[in-house]
Write an enzyme that holds these catalytic residues in place. Structure first.
Site, short mmCIF file in Angstrom:
data_model
loop_
_atom_site.label_atom_id
_atom_site.label_comp_id
_atom_site.label_asym_id
_atom_site.label_seq_id
_atom_site.Cartn_x
_atom_site.Cartn_y
_atom_site.Cartn_z
N SER A 183 -3.59 -16.69 4.93
CA SER A 183 -4.68 -15.72 5.07
C SER A 183 -4.41 -14.87 6.30
O SER A 183 -4.02 -15.38 7.36
CB SER A 183 -6.02 -16.43 5.19
N TYR A 207 -15.52 -7.13 13.19
CA TYR A 207 -14.15 -7.46 12.76
C TYR A 207 -13.73 -8.81 13.34
O TYR A 207 -13.27 -9.70 12.62
CB TYR A 207 -13.21 -6.35 13.24
N1 NAD Z 1 -2.68 -3.16 11.10
C1 NAD Z 1 -2.92 -3.97 12.08
O1 NAD Z 1 -2.62 -3.66 13.24
C2 NAD Z 1 -3.54 -5.32 11.80
C3 NAD Z 1 -3.59 -6.24 12.85
C4 NAD Z 1 -4.15 -7.48 12.62
C5 NAD Z 1 -4.63 -7.81 11.37
N2 NAD Z 1 -4.57 -6.88 10.36
C6 NAD Z 1 -5.09 -7.30 9.05
O2 NAD Z 1 -4.10 -7.07 8.07
C7 NAD Z 1 -4.70 -6.97 6.79
C8 NAD Z 1 -4.12 -5.80 6.04
O3 NAD Z 1 -4.48 -4.59 6.66
P1 NAD Z 1 -3.45 -3.41 6.96
O4 NAD Z 1 -3.37 -3.26 8.42
O5 NAD Z 1 -2.22 -3.60 6.19
O6 NAD Z 1 -4.29 -2.14 6.46
P2 NAD Z 1 -4.10 -1.17 5.19
O7 NAD Z 1 -5.34 -0.35 5.13
O8 NAD Z 1 -2.80 -0.48 5.26
O9 NAD Z 1 -4.06 -2.19 3.97
C9 NAD Z 1 -5.20 -2.89 3.54
C10 NAD Z 1 -5.18 -3.00 2.02
O10 NAD Z 1 -6.35 -3.72 1.60
C11 NAD Z 1 -6.93 -3.03 0.50
N3 NAD Z 1 -8.37 -3.31 0.39
C12 NAD Z 1 -9.37 -2.89 1.20
N4 NAD Z 1 -10.55 -3.32 0.74
C13 NAD Z 1 -10.29 -4.03 -0.39
C14 NAD Z 1 -11.11 -4.71 -1.34
N5 NAD Z 1 -12.43 -4.74 -1.20
N6 NAD Z 1 -10.51 -5.32 -2.37
C15 NAD Z 1 -9.15 -5.29 -2.53
N7 NAD Z 1 -8.34 -4.65 -1.68
C16 NAD Z 1 -8.90 -4.03 -0.62
C17 NAD Z 1 -6.65 -1.55 0.80
O11 NAD Z 1 -6.75 -0.73 -0.35
C18 NAD Z 1 -5.25 -1.62 1.37
O12 NAD Z 1 -4.27 -1.49 0.36
C19 NAD Z 1 -6.20 -6.87 7.05
O13 NAD Z 1 -6.80 -8.12 6.78
C20 NAD Z 1 -6.27 -6.53 8.51
O14 NAD Z 1 -7.48 -6.95 9.10
C21 NAD Z 1 -4.05 -5.66 10.56
#
Ligand code: NAD
Length: 284
Positions: free
Chosen positions: A140, A155
């Site tokens: 996860s 968040y």
């Molecule tokens: N980018 C960062 O710096 C970072 C750091 C720590 C954690 N995260 C975590 O990484 C994970 C992915 O995020 P990311 O950074 O790749 O962002 P991103 O926006 O590029 O990707 C997120 C994806 O989740 C999808 N999504 C959003 N809501 C949804 C829903 N209700 N049902 C199905 N899909 C859904 C979006 O369409 C997108 O494709 C998240 O959980 C985020 O909290 C990101």
């Protein structure tokens, strides 16, 4: 799970960023991957592009914050591949404003996608993984913000929840042949700062009333975050770390050491709290 070749994985939030990086890294290791995302067009493009590299992938659209849609997506992977070994609960959103600016709908949306969907993922996919007795793994995506809480409180609350869920599940699922890892990325170059693009209609009240501020502390904070994200690590690198984490059953998967001193300071502060009461006799 030492040998990933031929295994079957379900990855949420797989049309963009970290999810796409994980789906790509797993597919390149010979895993059959069902990519799941709320964004139909981006999902179709991601699947098409991956298929061109001769890997075995499919896509299924679902809003993971709706349990029925997630359950239907689970049916889709079983219909396509017959079973599932790896669940990656990755879909997530950046969450909504700080104290004073947050809204009820904003909290609901953040909790629904970032935490509730992860619990549902485990409830729906856990029994499917157990069923075939070949073992499996659940990853996860939390965040460094699941280990330290500074800004973006809604968040952080959800990400602490994902860490807590994963740490406890790891103990409960090990005897059932399922490994559990929690991914705690630092800044990764993705579209997370544009999370509002995926705001479901039922949480419409989470949308800020006007355009984002162009000056003042909030504008500066947003700019800082966008700059840091733009300079973040490559999502495919994160995907490769996740693949390694699954192969070696890592409890925590980190992506860089930037926040290690801040986490150490948090542990030191907790230790100080114990030191303060160590020589006292508790009253019962
Ligand atoms: N980018 C960062 O710096 C970072 C750091 C720590 C954690 N995260 C975590 O990484 C994970 C992915 O995020 P990311 O950074 O790749 O962002 P991103 O926006 O590029 O990707 C997120 C994806 O989740 C999808 N999504 C959003 N809501 C949804 C829903 N209700 N049902 C199905 N899909 C859904 C979006 O369409 C997108 O494709 C998240 O959980 C985020 O909290 C990101």
């Amino acid at each position: 799970m030492k040998d990933l070749r031929g295994k079957i994985a379900f990855v949420t939030g797989a049309a963009s960023g970290i999810g796409l990086g994980i789906a790509t890294a797993l597919a390149q290791a010979g895993v059959k991957v069902m990519l799941c995302d709320i964004e139909q067009e981006a999902l179709a493009k991601a699947v098409e592009r991956l298929k061109q590299t001769n890997v075995d992938v499919e896509g299924v659209r679902a809003d993971v914050s709706l349990k029925d849609e997630l359950a239907a997506a689970a049916d889709a992977i079983i219909a396509r591949y017959g079973k599932v070994h790896i669940l990656v609960n990755n879909a997530g959103i950046g969450g909504v404003g700080p104290y004073g600016l947050w809204t009820e709908a904003g909290w609901d949306w953040t909790i629904a996608v970032n935490l509730r969907a992860v619990v549902w993922g485990v409830s729906i996919f856990g029994p499917l993984i157990e069923k075939h007795r070949e073992g499996g793994h659940i990853v996860s995506t939390a965040s460094i913000a699941g280990l330290i809480s500074r800004n973006s409180l809604p968040y952080n609350v959800t990400k602490y929840g994902v860490v807590a869920l994963s740490e406890g599940l790891r103990l409960e699922l090990a005897p059932r042949g399922i490994g559990v890892s929690v991914l705690c990325p630092g800044f990764v170059h993705t579209r997370i700062m544009d999370s509002m693009r995926n705001l479901p209609e039922r949480f419409a009240a989470a949308r800020p009333p006007g355009p984002p501020p162009v000056e003042g502390p909030l504008a500066e904070r947003l700019k800082w975050m966008r700059d840091r994200n733009d300079a973040g690590v490559d999502p495919l690198y994160v995907g490769e770390l996740v693949r390694e984490g699954i192969e070696n059953d890592w409890p925590y998967i980190m992506t860089d050491a930037e926040y290690e001193p801040v986490i150490e300071a948090r542990f030191a502060s907790i230790k100080e709290a114990f030191d303060r009461i160590r020589d006292r006799t508790p009253r019962r």
